[in-house]
Scaffold this active site. Structure first.
Site, PDB file in Angstrom:
ATOM      1  N   SER A 264       4.859   6.799   2.288  1.00 37.86           N
ATOM      2  CA  SER A 264       5.481   5.514   2.614  1.00 37.86           C
ATOM      3  C   SER A 264       4.815   4.413   1.809  1.00 37.86           C
ATOM      4  O   SER A 264       3.592   4.402   1.672  1.00 37.86           O
ATOM      5  CB  SER A 264       5.272   5.168   4.101  1.00 37.86           C
ATOM      6  OG  SER A 264       5.638   6.238   4.942  1.00 37.86           O
TER       7      SER A 264
ATOM      8  N   ASP B 154      -2.241   0.530   8.539  1.00 34.19           N
ATOM      9  CA  ASP B 154      -1.070   1.383   8.275  1.00 34.19           C
ATOM     10  C   ASP B 154       0.124   1.065   9.186  1.00 34.19           C
ATOM     11  O   ASP B 154       0.916   1.951   9.528  1.00 34.19           O
ATOM     12  CB  ASP B 154      -1.438   2.879   8.434  1.00 34.19           C
ATOM     13  CG  ASP B 154      -2.540   3.300   7.467  1.00 34.19           C
ATOM     14  OD1 ASP B 154      -2.622   2.732   6.371  1.00 34.19           O
ATOM     15  OD2 ASP B 154      -3.329   4.205   7.826  1.00 34.19           O
TER      16      ASP B 154
ATOM     17  N   ASN C 244       0.858  -1.192   0.000  1.00 26.87           N
ATOM     18  CA  ASN C 244       0.000   0.000   0.000  1.00 26.87           C
ATOM     19  C   ASN C 244       0.890   1.236   0.000  1.00 26.87           C
ATOM     20  O   ASN C 244       2.019   1.206   0.477  1.00 26.87           O
ATOM     21  CB  ASN C 244      -0.867   0.002   1.272  1.00 26.87           C
ATOM     22  CG  ASN C 244      -1.791   1.197   1.333  1.00 26.87           C
ATOM     23  OD1 ASN C 244      -2.412   1.577   0.350  1.00 26.87           O
ATOM     24  ND2 ASN C 244      -1.875   1.826   2.501  1.00 26.87           N
TER      25      ASN C 244
ATOM     26  N   HIS D 222       0.883   5.104   1.503  1.00 25.49           N
ATOM     27  CA  HIS D 222       0.194   5.918   2.503  1.00 25.49           C
ATOM     28  C   HIS D 222       0.831   7.304   2.502  1.00 25.49           C
ATOM     29  O   HIS D 222       2.065   7.426   2.545  1.00 25.49           O
ATOM     30  CB  HIS D 222       0.327   5.270   3.883  1.00 25.49           C
ATOM     31  CG  HIS D 222      -0.399   6.022   4.943  1.00 25.49           C
ATOM     32  ND1 HIS D 222      -1.762   5.938   5.111  1.00 25.49           N
ATOM     33  CD2 HIS D 222       0.039   6.901   5.869  1.00 25.49           C
ATOM     34  CE1 HIS D 222      -2.135   6.727   6.101  1.00 25.49           C
ATOM     35  NE2 HIS D 222      -1.051   7.317   6.586  1.00 25.49           N
TER      36      HIS D 222
HETATM   37  C1  GRF Z   1      -2.964   8.948  -2.578  1.00 27.36           C
HETATM   38  O1  GRF Z   1      -2.602  10.102  -1.893  1.00 27.36           O
HETATM   39  C2  GRF Z   1      -2.600   7.729  -1.775  1.00 27.36           C
HETATM   40  O2  GRF Z   1      -1.455   7.875  -1.022  1.00 27.36           O
HETATM   41  C3  GRF Z   1      -3.789   7.610  -0.855  1.00 27.36           C
HETATM   42  O3  GRF Z   1      -4.899   7.963  -1.645  1.00 27.36           O
HETATM   43  C4  GRF Z   1      -4.480   8.825  -2.698  1.00 27.36           C
HETATM   44  C5  GRF Z   1      -4.897   8.157  -3.975  1.00 27.36           C
HETATM   45  O4  GRF Z   1      -4.722   8.960  -5.090  1.00 27.36           O
HETATM   46  N1  GRF Z   1      -3.832   6.292  -0.262  1.00 27.36           N
HETATM   47  P1  GRF Z   1      -4.828   8.345  -6.546  1.00 27.36           P
HETATM   48  O5  GRF Z   1      -6.201   7.690  -6.674  1.00 27.36           O
HETATM   49  O6  GRF Z   1      -3.717   7.368  -6.743  1.00 27.36           O
HETATM   50  O7  GRF Z   1      -4.716   9.527  -7.468  1.00 27.36           O
END
Ligand code: GRF
Length: 206
Positions: free
Chosen positions: A142, A151, A113, A115
């Site tokens: 991260s 997380d 994932n 984050h």
């Molecule tokens: C990103 O900021 C990611 O870190 C978070 O959600 C957002 C997703 O954006 N988990 P996208 O859909 O990849 O544009």
């Protein structure tokens, strides 16, 4: 003979800009060690689905609302789609559902994932607001292996950005997102090539 590249399923809920950066990175480098084989959304009509189709990538939708709050039934349906597409690695990219322990354990060591914070700081949502409220001078993103606790999985890679005077949530989010797009392909390459792995719950670099 070279080993077959792992087939990656990217899970999204929204616009999918990280998904796009992963696809572009994989396509730009013949030696990229993973194949993006599927983009799956839990939200019908999510913007990222169209972008995936434009790339010619298989897409699927499993609408969580069809499962009457039965999270495991929803995940079993997703798992079946992943199986049909012979997915080896699951990449969460803006996927806005919390997974049950059942699903996480099933994919443990094979699910990552991104984050938008420097974990272990600012878990959960509204990470940029949390960072501004905490008054930190450095923020970032991260990539981590997914474990049952939210997380909390071992961090594979991080990227940092400065917090600048006058930043609001949007400005900070945009600065972090730019780094996400650079970081995620590098982290995926490490995991897909086996250079970084999760062994007995701990990160191993080979
Ligand atoms: C990103 O900021 C990611 O870190 C978070 O959600 C957002 C997703 O954006 N988990 P996208 O859909 O990849 O544009």
């Amino acid at each position: 003979m070279t080993a077959p590249r792992p087939r990656v399923g990217i899970l999204i809920s929204g616009r999918g800009s990280n998904m796009v950066s992963l696809v572009e990175a994989a396509r730009a480098d013949e030696a990229f060690p993973a194949e993006i084989a599927l983009v799956l959304s839990n939200v019908p009509g999510a913007g990222g689905l169209d972008r995936a189709k434009d790339f010619g990538i298989a897409t699927a939708t499993v609408d969580h609302r069809a499962f009457n709050r039965d999270r495991e039934a929803f995940e079993r349906a997703m798992d079946e789609v992943l199986r049909v597409h012979q997915i080896d690695l699951v990449v969460l990219a803006g996927f806005m559902r919390i997974m049950t322990t059942w699903f996480v354990q099933r994919w443990e060591g094979r699910m990552i994932n991104i984050h938008p914070s420097l974990l272990p700081l600012f878990k959960g949502t509204h990470t940029h607001r949390q960072a501004l409220e905490a008054g930190v001078t450095e923020h970032g993103c991260s990539v981590h292996f997914v474990v049952p606790e939210l997380d909390a999985g071992p961090v594979i890679m991080q990227a940092k950005v400065p917090v600048l005077p006058g930043d609001d949530e949007d400005a900070l989010a945009a600065r972090v997102l730019e780094q996400e797009h650079l970081l995620y392909p590098r982290a995926l390459a490490k995991v897909a090539s086996g250079r970084t792995a999760l062994v007995d719950g701990a990160l191993v670099e080979r």
